[in-house]
Design an enzyme around this catalytic site. Structure first.
Site, mmCIF file in Angstrom:
data_model
loop_
_atom_site.group_PDB
_atom_site.id
_atom_site.type_symbol
_atom_site.label_atom_id
_atom_site.label_comp_id
_atom_site.label_asym_id
_atom_site.label_seq_id
_atom_site.Cartn_x
_atom_site.Cartn_y
_atom_site.Cartn_z
ATOM 1 N N TYR A 197 0.762 -1.248 0.000
ATOM 2 C CA TYR A 197 0.000 0.000 0.000
ATOM 3 C C TYR A 197 0.796 1.305 0.000
ATOM 4 O O TYR A 197 0.214 2.372 -0.208
ATOM 5 C CB TYR A 197 -0.973 -0.006 1.193
ATOM 6 C CG TYR A 197 -2.038 -1.075 1.034
ATOM 7 C CD1 TYR A 197 -3.087 -0.892 0.149
ATOM 8 C CD2 TYR A 197 -1.960 -2.270 1.728
ATOM 9 C CE1 TYR A 197 -4.051 -1.873 -0.028
ATOM 10 C CE2 TYR A 197 -2.924 -3.264 1.559
ATOM 11 C CZ TYR A 197 -3.968 -3.055 0.680
ATOM 12 O OH TYR A 197 -4.918 -4.023 0.497
ATOM 13 N N PHE A 233 -10.191 -4.233 11.641
ATOM 14 C CA PHE A 233 -11.232 -4.385 10.605
ATOM 15 C C PHE A 233 -10.621 -4.986 9.365
ATOM 16 O O PHE A 233 -9.424 -5.058 9.211
ATOM 17 C CB PHE A 233 -11.891 -3.034 10.279
ATOM 18 C CG PHE A 233 -10.937 -1.941 9.898
ATOM 19 C CD1 PHE A 233 -10.351 -1.136 10.874
ATOM 20 C CD2 PHE A 233 -10.597 -1.696 8.577
ATOM 21 C CE1 PHE A 233 -9.459 -0.121 10.540
ATOM 22 C CE2 PHE A 233 -9.719 -0.676 8.235
ATOM 23 C CZ PHE A 233 -9.142 0.103 9.211
#
Ligand SMILES: CC(C)(COP(=O)(O)OP(=O)(O)OC[C@H]1O[C@@H](n2cnc3c(N)ncnc32)[C@H](O)[C@@H]1OP(=O)(O)O)[C@@H](O)C(=O)NCCC(=O)NCCS
Length: 402
Positions: A124, A402
């Protein structure tokens, strides 16, 4: 290469997108029962799909949230999750196309930042995400050590049905609070705790003091066993622990460390500066077994992000920012003790937007990032000025997976 079509997914595609995402993690499709709770976390407008010849080959999703930044302000943030590209389509630019569309959509919707948890650390950075908070995993050999303190208030066990709304209410009171903490979206509790509580034997401990309930811990005990003549200890895993006061924090840990017939208490994802060893009668009973990257942060609106946080006293500095995906962020920003704003001044040094994200919450200094070649600066003085301004009292931490 076949043209990719990036589309906003609707109800008709949610289950297929989830099945695709699970397959990229090498899991089978969700059962109908699991889908009942997972499905509600798919909302219109929040999932994107990459289609090749009308076939879904990649997906990403966002959840609406908020992020606490140094100084106590809270900014709108999207939590990015469920990122997956079908195995026969990887390394052909599918994620890049999805990221490009998603970054633009989040920024246009008014998000100041987005964040994610990375399955692999090499993915990322190129999209502008930097590691902005870290966690530690601790293991306490309970047979060797106990808490030094008695429980000062009260800790009671509450059954899942009654505990969940209580914990949710307590959590919402406490987060976003510390820099790096985020708001949990409605489906988060259903997917991560309500469903798990049904399938596994989760326990909910609620702490209270003179002013009522002020903390909770969710934990799970896995009974030990003998395997090949070796004893596997009974492990108490702390899944979620939030406290509004030092007393509630100490009470919850004292309770957890005192549960009978437990060999080891394990907590993943705790803040680096949580002083748990100081609570123990024998500090060497605790081992830090992992220190990992937690929040990968993306500043979508650099100007708004820089303006939202506070700065320490110090001489001003002008930061230059590069951003390949959101060019409107490119430019120079003057940071001073009084705040941050765009400027036409020459920057003292220039950083990529992922480098700025790493330093933004205060987890790492610009000095460390320069020393490791993350950016170049000819002025050690300017880097030191930036570090003085960006310094924080408390390490940032998220605490929500998450
Ligand atoms: C991670 C994943 C989504 C990447 O999708 P993708 O379509 O292959 O990514 P792209 O082709 O757009 O790659 C963009 C760049 O990142 C690099 N990259 C992407 N994933 C990478 C990985 N896992 N390891 C190393 N490099 C990777 C590519 O080589 C490419 O580099 P380049 O720009 O220098 O050519 C995909 O591999 C996947 O689904 N993995 C399994 C599930 C997973 O890990 N999901 C992420 C959950 S956080």
């Amino acid at each position: 290469m076949t043209d990719l079509d990036i589309r906003v997914l609707d109800d008709a595609h949610f289950r297929a997108a989830h099945t695709l995402f699970r397959s990229t993690l090498h899991h089978g499709p969700s059962t109908d029962e699991a889908w009942e709770s997972v499905g509600i976390s798919y909302r219109s407008g929040q999932a994107l799909g990459a289609f090749a010849d009308d076939e879904l080959v990649g997906t990403v999703q966002t959840f609406p949230s908020e992020l606490a930044v140094p100084g106590g302000a809270v900014v709108p943030m999207s939590a990015v999750s469920r990122v997956g590209v079908r195995a026969d389509w990887t390394r052909r630019g599918v994620l890049t196309a999805l990221q490009r569309a998603q970054l633009r959509a989040m920024r246009d919707a008014g998000d100041v930042a987005s964040s994610l948890r990375a399955s692999e650390s090499v993915i990322y950075g190129r999209f502008g995400y930097g590691v902005a908070t870290r966690y530690r995993e601790v293991r306490v050999k309970r047979v060797e050590t106990r808490s030094r303190l008695p429980i000062a208030g009260r800790v009671r066990l509450v059954d899942a049905e009654r505990a969940l709304p209580l914990c949710q209410e307590l959590f919402d009171r406490l987060s976003p609070g510390r820099a790096g903490t985020i708001a949990r979206w409605p489906g988060h509790w259903d997917v991560n705790l309500r469903r798990v509580a049904k399938e596994e034997n989760l326990r909910f401990a609620v702490a209270s003091g003179p002013d009522g309930d002020d903390g909770y811990a969710v934990y799970k005990v896995t009974p030990g066993s003998w395997e090949h003549g070796h004893e596997k200890p009974t492990v108490l895993a702390v899944l979620d622990l939030w406290a509004a006061s030092p007393r509630a924090w100490a009470d919850l840990w004292t309770f957890l460390l005192g549960v009978d017939l437990v060999g080891e208490v394990v907590a993943e994802g705790r803040p680096l500066d949580e002083p748990l060893e100081w609570l123990l009668a024998d500090r060497r009973g605790l081992r830090s077994v992992d220190l990992g990257d937690e929040t990968w942060l993306r500043l979508l609106d650099v100007g708004a992000a820089l303006a939202a946080r506070t700065y320490r006293a110090g001489e001003p500095v002008v930061l230059g920012v590069r951003d390949r995906f959101l060019p409107e962020n490119e430019g120079a920003y003057r940071i001073s003790a009084g705040g941050a704003s765009r400027t036409t001044d020459e920057p003292d040094f220039v950083v990529d937007v992922d480098v700025l994200a790493a330093a933004y919450l205060g987890d790492v200094t610009f000095g460390a990032l320069a020393m490791t070649g993350r950016f170049e600066s000819t002025s050690a003085d300017a880097v030191a000025r930036a570090d003085a301004l960006f310094a924080v009292d408390e390490l940032p931490w998220c605490g929500t997976y998450f």
